[in-house]
Structure formats: C-alpha cells, structure tokens
Design a protein around this motif. Structure first.
Motif, PDB file in Angstrom:
ATOM      1  N   GLU A 210       0.730  -1.406  -0.135  1.00 13.52           N
ATOM      2  CA  GLU A 210      -0.193   0.060  -0.166  1.00 13.52           C
ATOM      3  C   GLU A 210       0.936   1.248   0.077  1.00 13.52           C
ATOM      4  OE1 GLU A 210      -3.960   0.646   2.557  1.00 13.52           O
ATOM      5  OE2 GLU A 210      -2.224   1.068   3.579  1.00 13.52           O
ATOM      6  N   LEU A 211       0.761   2.102  -0.980  1.00  7.44           N
ATOM      7  CA  LEU A 211       1.589   3.435  -1.149  1.00  7.44           C
ATOM      8  C   LEU A 211       0.747   4.375  -1.001  1.00  7.44           C
ATOM      9  CD1 LEU A 211       3.801   1.999  -4.017  1.00  7.44           C
ATOM     10  CD2 LEU A 211       4.511   2.102  -1.428  1.00  7.44           C
ATOM     11  N   ILE A 212       0.712   5.230  -0.105  1.00  8.97           N
ATOM     12  CA  ILE A 212      -0.092   6.533  -0.001  1.00  8.97           C
ATOM     13  C   ILE A 212       0.576   7.823   0.127  1.00  8.97           C
ATOM     14  CG2 ILE A 212      -1.974   7.586   1.240  1.00  8.97           C
ATOM     15  CD1 ILE A 212      -2.646   4.733   2.388  1.00  8.97           C
ATOM     16  N   HIS A 214       0.806  12.128  -1.460  1.00  6.22           N
ATOM     17  CA  HIS A 214      -0.124  13.262  -2.178  1.00  6.22           C
ATOM     18  C   HIS A 214       0.267  13.486  -3.616  1.00  6.22           C
ATOM     19  CE1 HIS A 214       0.197  15.129   2.156  1.00  6.22           C
ATOM     20  NE2 HIS A 214      -0.913  14.081   1.892  1.00  6.22           N
ATOM     21  N   HIS A 215       1.421  13.464  -4.081  1.00  7.34           N
ATOM     22  CA  HIS A 215       1.920  13.642  -5.199  1.00  7.34           C
ATOM     23  C   HIS A 215       2.860  12.751  -5.669  1.00  7.34           C
ATOM     24  CE1 HIS A 215      -0.491  17.119  -6.861  1.00  7.34           C
ATOM     25  NE2 HIS A 215      -0.430  17.284  -5.575  1.00  7.34           N
ATOM     26  N   TRP A 216       2.896  12.089  -6.791  1.00  5.38           N
ATOM     27  CA  TRP A 216       3.857  11.223  -7.386  1.00  5.38           C
ATOM     28  C   TRP A 216       5.104  12.227  -8.144  1.00  5.38           C
ATOM     29  CZ3 TRP A 216       5.163   6.185  -6.087  1.00  5.38           C
ATOM     30  CH2 TRP A 216       4.225   5.375  -5.558  1.00  5.38           C
ATOM     31  N   ARG A 217       6.188  12.172  -7.928  1.00  5.08           N
ATOM     32  CA  ARG A 217       7.141  13.069  -8.694  1.00  5.08           C
ATOM     33  C   ARG A 217       8.193  12.271  -9.246  1.00  5.08           C
ATOM     34  NH1 ARG A 217       7.008  15.281  -3.536  1.00  5.08           N
ATOM     35  NH2 ARG A 217       5.636  16.945  -3.544  1.00  5.08           N
ATOM     36  N   GLY A 218       7.836  11.281 -10.001  1.00  9.58           N
ATOM     37  CA  GLY A 218       8.697  10.289 -10.834  1.00  9.58           C
ATOM     38  C   GLY A 218       9.512   9.429  -9.895  1.00  9.58           C
ATOM     39  N   GLY A 219      10.311   8.383 -10.721  1.00  9.29           N
ATOM     40  CA  GLY A 219      10.796   7.522  -9.747  1.00  9.29           C
ATOM     41  C   GLY A 219       9.775   5.993  -9.633  1.00  9.29           C
ATOM     42  N   GLU A 220       8.667   6.163 -10.300  1.00 12.75           N
ATOM     43  CA  GLU A 220       7.892   4.873 -10.032  1.00 12.75           C
ATOM     44  C   GLU A 220       8.582   3.586 -10.785  1.00 12.75           C
ATOM     45  OE1 GLU A 220       6.747   7.955 -11.402  1.00 12.75           O
ATOM     46  OE2 GLU A 220       4.839   8.284 -10.889  1.00 12.75           O
ATOM     47  N   ASP A 221       9.091   3.974 -12.052  1.00 14.12           N
ATOM     48  CA  ASP A 221       9.466   2.896 -12.819  1.00 14.12           C
ATOM     49  C   ASP A 221      10.546   1.985 -12.147  1.00 14.12           C
ATOM     50  OD1 ASP A 221      11.095   5.132 -12.794  1.00 14.12           O
ATOM     51  OD2 ASP A 221      11.387   5.010 -15.036  1.00 14.12           O
ATOM     52  N   GLY A 242      -2.374   8.477  -4.760  1.00 16.58           N
ATOM     53  CA  GLY A 242      -1.854   9.909  -4.933  1.00 16.58           C
ATOM     54  C   GLY A 242      -2.022  10.423  -6.439  1.00 16.58           C
ATOM     55  N   LEU A 243      -1.739  11.762  -6.521  1.00 16.35           N
ATOM     56  CA  LEU A 243      -1.972  12.315  -7.809  1.00 16.35           C
ATOM     57  C   LEU A 243      -0.776  12.021  -8.811  1.00 16.35           C
ATOM     58  CD1 LEU A 243      -3.887  15.321  -6.813  1.00 16.35           C
ATOM     59  CD2 LEU A 243      -4.623  13.535  -7.713  1.00 16.35           C
ATOM     60  N   ASP A 244      -0.906  12.126 -10.056  1.00 12.35           N
ATOM     61  CA  ASP A 244       0.284  12.130 -11.155  1.00 12.35           C
ATOM     62  C   ASP A 244       0.806  10.805 -10.924  1.00 12.35           C
ATOM     63  OD1 ASP A 244      -0.721  14.511 -11.689  1.00 12.35           O
ATOM     64  OD2 ASP A 244       0.683  15.809 -10.691  1.00 12.35           O
ATOM     65  N   PHE A 245       0.096   9.600 -10.762  1.00 12.73           N
ATOM     66  CA  PHE A 245       1.003   8.430 -10.554  1.00 12.73           C
ATOM     67  C   PHE A 245       1.007   8.027 -12.099  1.00 12.73           C
ATOM     68  CE2 PHE A 245       0.470   3.805 -10.564  1.00 12.73           C
ATOM     69  CZ  PHE A 245       1.830   3.420 -10.306  1.00 12.73           C
ATOM     70  N   ASP A 246       2.225   7.568 -12.563  1.00 12.98           N
ATOM     71  CA  ASP A 246       2.613   7.322 -13.693  1.00 12.98           C
ATOM     72  C   ASP A 246       2.262   5.730 -13.941  1.00 12.98           C
ATOM     73  OD1 ASP A 246       3.304   6.728 -16.188  1.00 12.98           O
ATOM     74  OD2 ASP A 246       5.478   7.247 -16.088  1.00 12.98           O
ATOM     75  N   MET A 247       0.787   5.650 -14.727  1.00 15.13           N
ATOM     76  CA  MET A 247       0.432   4.169 -14.856  1.00 15.13           C
ATOM     77  C   MET A 247       1.004   3.528 -15.734  1.00 15.13           C
ATOM     78  SD  MET A 247      -3.469   4.041 -14.135  1.00 15.13           S
ATOM     79  CE  MET A 247      -3.447   2.331 -14.523  1.00 15.13           C
ATOM     80  N   MET A 263      -5.479   5.529  -7.746  1.00 14.02           N
ATOM     81  CA  MET A 263      -6.033   7.107  -7.739  1.00 14.02           C
ATOM     82  C   MET A 263      -5.668   7.587  -9.252  1.00 14.02           C
ATOM     83  SD  MET A 263      -5.629  10.315  -5.622  1.00 14.02           S
ATOM     84  CE  MET A 263      -6.596   9.720  -4.108  1.00 14.02           C
ATOM     85  N   LEU A 264      -6.549   8.032 -10.000  1.00 18.90           N
ATOM     86  CA  LEU A 264      -6.052   8.706 -11.126  1.00 18.90           C
ATOM     87  C   LEU A 264      -7.310   9.693 -11.407  1.00 18.90           C
ATOM     88  CD1 LEU A 264      -6.719   6.204 -13.937  1.00 18.90           C
ATOM     89  CD2 LEU A 264      -7.844   6.241 -11.889  1.00 18.90           C
ATOM     90  N   ASP A 265      -6.692  10.633 -12.318  1.00 18.41           N
ATOM     91  CA  ASP A 265      -7.559  11.862 -12.689  1.00 18.41           C
ATOM     92  C   ASP A 265      -7.674  11.869 -14.112  1.00 18.41           C
ATOM     93  OD1 ASP A 265      -9.445  13.152 -11.550  1.00 18.41           O
ATOM     94  OD2 ASP A 265      -8.571  14.768 -11.084  1.00 18.41           O
ATOM     95  N   THR A 266      -6.516  12.150 -14.765  1.00 17.67           N
ATOM     96  CA  THR A 266      -6.572  12.339 -16.201  1.00 17.67           C
ATOM     97  C   THR A 266      -5.972  11.182 -16.833  1.00 17.67           C
ATOM     98  OG1 THR A 266      -4.413  13.166 -15.929  1.00 17.67           O
ATOM     99  CG2 THR A 266      -6.248  14.834 -15.942  1.00 17.67           C
ATOM    100  N   ASP A 267      -6.361  11.031 -18.148  1.00 13.38           N
ATOM    101  CA  ASP A 267      -5.775   9.952 -18.737  1.00 13.38           C
ATOM    102  C   ASP A 267      -4.133  10.066 -19.565  1.00 13.38           C
ATOM    103  OD1 ASP A 267      -6.424  11.748 -20.706  1.00 13.38           O
ATOM    104  OD2 ASP A 267      -7.520  10.376 -21.856  1.00 13.38           O
ATOM    105  N   ALA A 268      -3.547  11.059 -18.881  1.00 13.31           N
ATOM    106  CA  ALA A 268      -2.340  11.286 -19.408  1.00 13.31           C
ATOM    107  C   ALA A 268      -1.304  10.375 -19.066  1.00 13.31           C
ATOM    108  CB  ALA A 268      -1.788  12.722 -18.657  1.00 13.31           C
ATOM    109  N   HIS A 269      -1.466   9.429 -18.384  1.00 12.21           N
ATOM    110  CA  HIS A 269      -0.408   8.630 -17.828  1.00 12.21           C
ATOM    111  C   HIS A 269      -0.886   7.068 -18.261  1.00 12.21           C
ATOM    112  CE1 HIS A 269       1.928  11.850 -16.565  1.00 12.21           C
ATOM    113  NE2 HIS A 269       1.253  12.011 -15.744  1.00 12.21           N
ATOM    114  N   VAL A 270      -1.972   7.094 -18.743  1.00 11.10           N
ATOM    115  CA  VAL A 270      -2.488   5.702 -19.024  1.00 11.10           C
ATOM    116  C   VAL A 270      -2.158   4.809 -20.143  1.00 11.10           C
ATOM    117  CG1 VAL A 270      -4.627   4.381 -19.072  1.00 11.10           C
ATOM    118  CG2 VAL A 270      -4.375   6.373 -17.665  1.00 11.10           C
TER     119      VAL A 270
END
Lengths: 560, 166
Positions: A210-212, A214-221, A242-247, A263-270
């Motif tokens: 479980e990763l909670i 506020h904002h993801w700022r890179g480094g997910e890969d 968290g917002l801006d998670f790179d899916m 959690m996701l809002d826009t389709d930018a990273h899908v």
C-alpha cells in the motif's frame, strides 16, 4: 465433569472463542490451563509488549524465595541452566529477562510493526535481549511467525523493519507493507521513492503493498521494476494512491495481482493496453474527471474481473457541463457505465460512491439528477449480486423503473441506491416487486409511501432483513407497518436518513413520522416468530464507507 | 427410512435419515459401509447403533439440535468472531455442566457444528469472570499463590498496559 478433563485440543478450541481478558483469567486459574492458554495469549502481541515483557513484572519473581517463582520463571531458569538457589546471584537479571522474551516470542504467529502505534523504538530495544540469548536477529526468535505487517511513514523505520532477515522465519507466508506519507517529515526521513525501492529489495516476499502519498514526482518505474521482477509471483494486493501516478509502470507483468486500488484523474499517464489476467477486484478513485478511469477500463485486459468499485470525489465529474447539455456531447456517466457493461458483462459487484457535489461550485443551484435513462447500461449486467450507488444527486426512480431494475438483476443480494428524493419516487408497487426477488437481503432505496398499505396483497417470502428508506417519507406510519411486515417478513432493521444539518419544520415532522413507523414495526405483536427483532436507527450517510484515500476528497464531507 | 440409536443406558431413539445424517459417526456406520462393502449395513436394521459413551439425556438434547438442522447447514468453520443464530445460543444455554457433556459427546459423535457451538457456549459462560470466579464455577483448585497470580497477570496483560500505560 470438569473442564480440565477435556483433551487439550478441545480446550484450545474453547479458548479461541475467549476475549484476551477472559483468556488471561482462565490462564491464571491453574498450571494445566496456563500451559494451554499461554500460546493463544501471545499469538499476536504488540511489539512493545513483547520487547518489554520482563520489565513490568515484579523483579522479585526471579530473586525471591523458591515458592514465589512462577511457572515461566522456572522454565526460564532451567533454560539458563540454573538449578540450585545459590547460583541465582551469578546470572544477571537482564539475561533472565531476555530468556523470557525468547520464550514468549516463540508463540507469536502474527506481528504488526506500526509506527503510529509507538513501535518506533522497539526495533532498537529488541537487539539487547537478542544479543543476550545469542540470537543474531529478531526473525530467528520468531519460529512460528505466519503474518507480518509493517506500517511506516519514515524511511528509517521502514528500513530497519524491512532489512531484518525475514527469510529466516520458516513459516512466514504473508507480508504486508503499508507506506503512508506523513504530514511533516524531514527530507532525509522521506522514504520516497528511490529509498523505498532499496528498502523493499531486502524482503523475501511481498503479498500486499500500500503506497499512499500526495503527489508522485517520478521514480515509479524503478520501484515497479523491482516489484515485477522480485515479487511478481506473490504480490496479490496493490494500492497506489496519490496524484500524477504514472500508470505506464503497470505494463510490467504482475501475474499474481488480484486486487488493485488506484487513484487517477486524467488519462495522461494511462497506457494503451494493461494486461492483468488474475485481477478480480478493481477500485478506482477519480476526483474531478472521469477520462482517466475511462482510459483504464478501456485498456484493461482482465477476464477474471468480477468486482469494480469507483469512488468519485465530486459529482461534477459525472455530470455533463450545463452549457453542453443541449449539445451532442456524451454523458460521462452513461459512457462510463456502457463501457463497463460492454467490457465485463459478467460483473458480480459494482460500487459507485460519490463524495461531494460540485467542484468548482456552480453558479445556479442546479440539482443533478440520475434518471433511469442514464443508468440503463447497468441493466445489461444480469449477473450482478451487489450494487452500491451512493450519490448526492437525485434518483428519480419511479415504480416502473424499479420494476425494470428488479427484472434486470434477478440474482441481486445487496441493492443500495442512495440518492436524493424527488416527487417521483418508489412506492408500494416497487416494494412488492422487489419482495419477489429471492436472494435480496439488503435494500436501500428512497421510498415514499403515500398510501397506508400496498394495493397488491401478495404473499411474499422475501429474505430482506435490512431496509433503508433513504430520504423517503411515509404518510401513514401506523398503518404502513403491517403492509411492510407482510412484504418483508424477515425485516430486522429499518433505517432512514435524517438529512444532517437540515432543521426545517417539515424535515422534523418527516423524521417524526419515520420514527413512528419504526416503533410501529418494532412493537408489532409477535405471532409466528420466536425471534426478537431489533430496530435500529442508523444514519446511512455516516455509514456509507467509501474507499476515499485522497486528502482532497476526504475534506469535502456531505452536502449540507 | 429411520435408524435406531441406543444410548449408554440402553434407551432407544428412533430418528429419520436427515436427522441421523448430522451425526458423523452414525452416518459413517449406516451409510459409509456401502462405499466399502457394496451394501449398506444398517439401512433397515432392527439392531440399532449403540453409542456407548452418550447418556440418554445428552443424546436427546443433541437430537433436538440435529432435528433443527436437518434441512439447513450449520456453521462449521469460521474465526473466533463468528456469530451463531439466536436459536443456537438459546439451545446451548448457560448450564456449564451440561455444555461440557454436550461438547464431549459432539466430539465423540463427530458433529463439528455442535462442537463449535458448545465451545462458544462455554466461552460465553467464562467471559467476564475473574480467575477466582472461574475456579469456583469449574471446581478447579487454584495452584497459584496470590503473589504468583499478580505477577503472571502483570506479565501477560501486555494489552492492558498498552491501553493504560501508567
């Protein structure tokens, strides 16, 4: 016959039903029962209790006369090799305490290291007794450990918890890690994101993550690289908030994944295609826009998927903009539901929970409305067993609409349609149709009962035991109770929404009428049934538990 | 079709097949045999099945439970938080001595649902009592001294210390 005459396995079965306090009381009665009970007592201790086990008890337990030594004390002294009384002074008290820690630790089956519960210090404290008994690390002292859960928000705690050699526990079969961003941490204590990867790499296996933040700022890969290569075979449950998670990192294979929270809002990273063949449950948390969820649902290749949940932050995400109503722009709610129905026609459970009304607030007080025409794609999902629609929008579902719902979902067990009520609401006819559904148990629907009893006198064997009338109303409470009783013979709980914060006089009268209905239902003379009925008043708005993790949507609260 | 069960005292109980099916031992005796032998031993017996460890009063009480559950499935597995129906709790009652006999008989006759129910009944009777009360109830002679009892209580009540860390 006495309790002590029973075989130990039956005694253990009895003890499993006792509360901790009662278990201890049973343990203190005799040595035989103590020996059987103590294992159960220390199955899942608090880490702090385990580490400081020697400190709180009377030190005289070890140093006093022979008669005062307890059973554990005797066992501990035997482990140290003390036989005669005069040798006692030779062995320091800390060694005896460390032995005692070892003794209790050998019973532990489930261990939770929770930073918020004060376990922070315990890992530093634990090394002292371990050194004294000649064990190199904590996992060796826990031979029966079955389940480990770590809840952390600071990098140092997470690192010290994860870097222990857990692979030395032979029976460890479940590891849960939860990392939550704390409100205020120093920069060097922030576990995100590269430190997290290095920390998790120490673990032998990983079942739930479980990763909670506020904002993801890179480094997910890099992190998901590790999850896929090291823990792909075991990771079953993944929560990323968290917002801006790179899916796009989810494109890497996670073959065992069964439950996904995003959690996701826009389709930018899908990504275009997401392949998860074992996925059974999906929870999405959009906030203000639905295009991200749409893109995920369109990209997801998950043939096993049976449960879908959407916790939407704001109602406006599902409403067409007011200036677009006349134009031919697609309705987001209808588009979402039809996509869902087209992709997974065998869906078993569907959950749509909306937290707030509008963001940003509209100028006019235009109340949103969800008529059946917008919900129509759901009617094609004929295998649905659980449906939760919790919305502040109005649900103008009349008798005919409810009848078509009942026809579309013959196997439904839980039907929750919670929304605002308008003049056109379900009544007796809708209830009598729903009473014919064989599997229905929980029903929540805005209902207005305008006539005293049902126009159709049907004999019903409905299994409904919980009925929530939402923001509904009843005109003749004293007379309606017998009609309700005839439709739902097993009814135990009647709930209604008292609309918090609304203090109009008609609201108070409405609440009074519903209270009278509740009392009339409860005080019905019991003729055929011996079972006692409990009528409770519960506010469903407080009870509707949404899986909202975001700070943004948690602050919204219910419409006043 | 019915089966005769004979209790320890020799009293005979005539029960129907769905009721007898709830009792694992009887089920195995009467119908398990046809799996091995090719025919059922006790399908139409006049001898009956002797249950030598169960007294008549306990057997009649157990048969009430079997009669109630002849059509529905009892709870047989679950965790310690499972909740039994009200009928079950009323059936098992609060008589410690009787529950203990029912527990022993359920174990002997292999009735898992009733076994769990009896355990739950005993746990309910014991719940909320102090060690002295439990000793009085069960007739246990307490073999800890008061001093030892206080020490053990301090040592093992870690959750209490955690709730009130004073």
């Amino acid at each position: 016959m006495k309790l002590n005459d029973l075989p130990p396995e039956l005694l253990q079965l009895i003890i499993a039903f006792l509360s901790p306090a009662s278990t201890l009381a049973v343990a203190l009665t005799s040595r035989v029962l103590f020996e059987i009970t103590i294992e159960h007592l220390w199955e899942a201790p608090r880490m702090l209790g385990l580490v400081t086990v020697g400190d709180r008890a009377d030190p005289r337990l070890f140093r006093g006369r022979e008669g005062r030594c307890g059973w554990v004390g005797r066992k501990v002294r035997r482990a140290v090799g003390l036989e005669r009384g005069e040798e006692k002074q030779r062995v320091p008290l800390v060694v005896l305490r460390a032995r005692r820690f070892e003794f209790y630790a050998s019973f532990v089956r489930s261990l939770s290291l929770d930073e918020t519960q004060g376990d922070t210090l315990s890992l530093e404290v634990v090394n002292k007794p371990l050194q004294l008994v000649g064990l190199s690390s904590l996992p060796i002292a826990l031979p029966r450990l079955h389940e480990l859960s770590v809840h952390a928000s600071r990098a140092s705690f997470l690192k010290s918890a994860c870097s222990l050699p857990w692979s030395l526990c032979p029976s460890l079969s479940r590891i849960k890690i939860s990392v939550q961003q704390a409100p205020r941490v120093q920069d060097n204590e922030d576990p995100w994101p590269s430190a997290l990867k290095d920390t998790l790499a120490h673990l032998p296996r990983l079942d739930e993550l479980e990763l909670i933040r506020h904002h993801w700022r890179g480094g997910e890969d890099a992190l998901f690289d590790l999850l896929s290569t090291r823990f792909g075979a075991t990771l079953r449950n993944l929560t990323v908030l968290g917002l801006d998670f790179d899916m796009r990192v989810l494109e890497q294979p996670l073959p065992a994944l069964q439950e996904l929270n995003l959690m996701l809002d826009t389709d930018a990273h899908v990504p275009a295609v997401l392949s998860m063949h074992a996925l059974r449950k999906l929870h999405l948390h959009p906030i203000t826009r639905m295009d991200g969820s749409q893109a995920v649902l369109a990209a997801l290749d998950a043939p096993e998927l049976g449960k879908v949940g959407l916790a939407v932050g704001f109602l406006s995400a599902l409403d067409p903009l007011p200036d677009e109503i006349d134009s031919a722009s697609p309705d987001p709610l209808h588009a979402l539901l039809s996509l869902l129905a087209r992709r997974w026609p065998h869906l078993v459970s569907f959950f749509l929970h909306i937290s707030g009304t509008h963001h940003p607030a509209f100028q006019s007080e235009a109340a949103a409305s969800w008529p059946l025409s917008r919900l129509r794609p759901l009617l094609t999902l004929s295998q649905l067993k659980e449906i939760h629609l919790v919305t502040p929008a109005q649900l103008p579902l009349g008798d005919a609409d409810v009848a078509s719902l009942a026809e579309a979902w013959p196997e439904v067990r839980v039907l929750h349609l919670r929304g605002g009520v308008v003049e056109r609401a379900a009544g007796w006819r809708a209830l009598s149709v729903l009473a014919q559904l064989p599997n229905l148990q929980e029903l929540a629907l805005p209902i207005i009962l305008r006539t005293p009893s049902s126009p159709l006198a049907l004999i019903s064997a409905s299994g409904v035991d919980t009925l929530s009338m939402g923001q509904g109303d009843v005109a003749f409470p004293d007379h309606s109770s017998s009609g309700l009783r005839a439709l739902f013979p097993k009814l135990k709980t009647l709930q209604f929404d008292t609309r918090p914060g609304n203090s109009h006089a008609d609201e108070i009268q409405r609440a009074g009428r519903l209270m009278r209905l509740r009392i009339a239902l409860g005080s019905e003379p019991e003729k055929n049934r011996g079972e006692r009925r409990e009528m409770k008043v519960v506010n469903p708005w407080e009870r509707s538990e949404g899986r909202i993790g975001a700070r943004e949507s948690a602050e919204v609260g219910w419409p006043r | 079709m019915s089966i005769t069960l004979i209790s320890k005292e020799g009293a005979q109980f005539l029960v129907s097949k769905p009721v007898a099916d709830r009792i694992g031992v009887v089920r195995d005796c009467a119908y398990g045999a046809d799996f091995w032998l090719g025919y059922a031993v006790a399908t139409d017996d006049s001898m009956g099945i002797t249950l030598a460890n169960v007294t008549s009063s306990i057997l009649s009480k157990i048969l009430v439970w079997c009669e109630h559950y002849k059509d529905m499935e009892p709870l047989v597995d679950g965790d310690s938080n499972m909740e039994f129906p009200e009928w079950d709790m009323a059936y098992i009652g609060h008589d410690m001595n009787q529950i203990l006999f029912v527990l022993e008989a359920a174990d002997y006759l292999h009735i898992p649902g009733l076994l769990l129910l009896a355990c739950k009944g005993i746990a309910d009777v014991l719940d909320g009592r102090n060690p002295r009360g439990i000793c009085d109830l069960l007739g246990i002679v307490m073999d800890f001294s008061h001093r030892q009892e206080v020490d053990m209580d301090k040592e093992n009540g870690y959750w209490r210390w955690f709730l009130h860390p004073t």
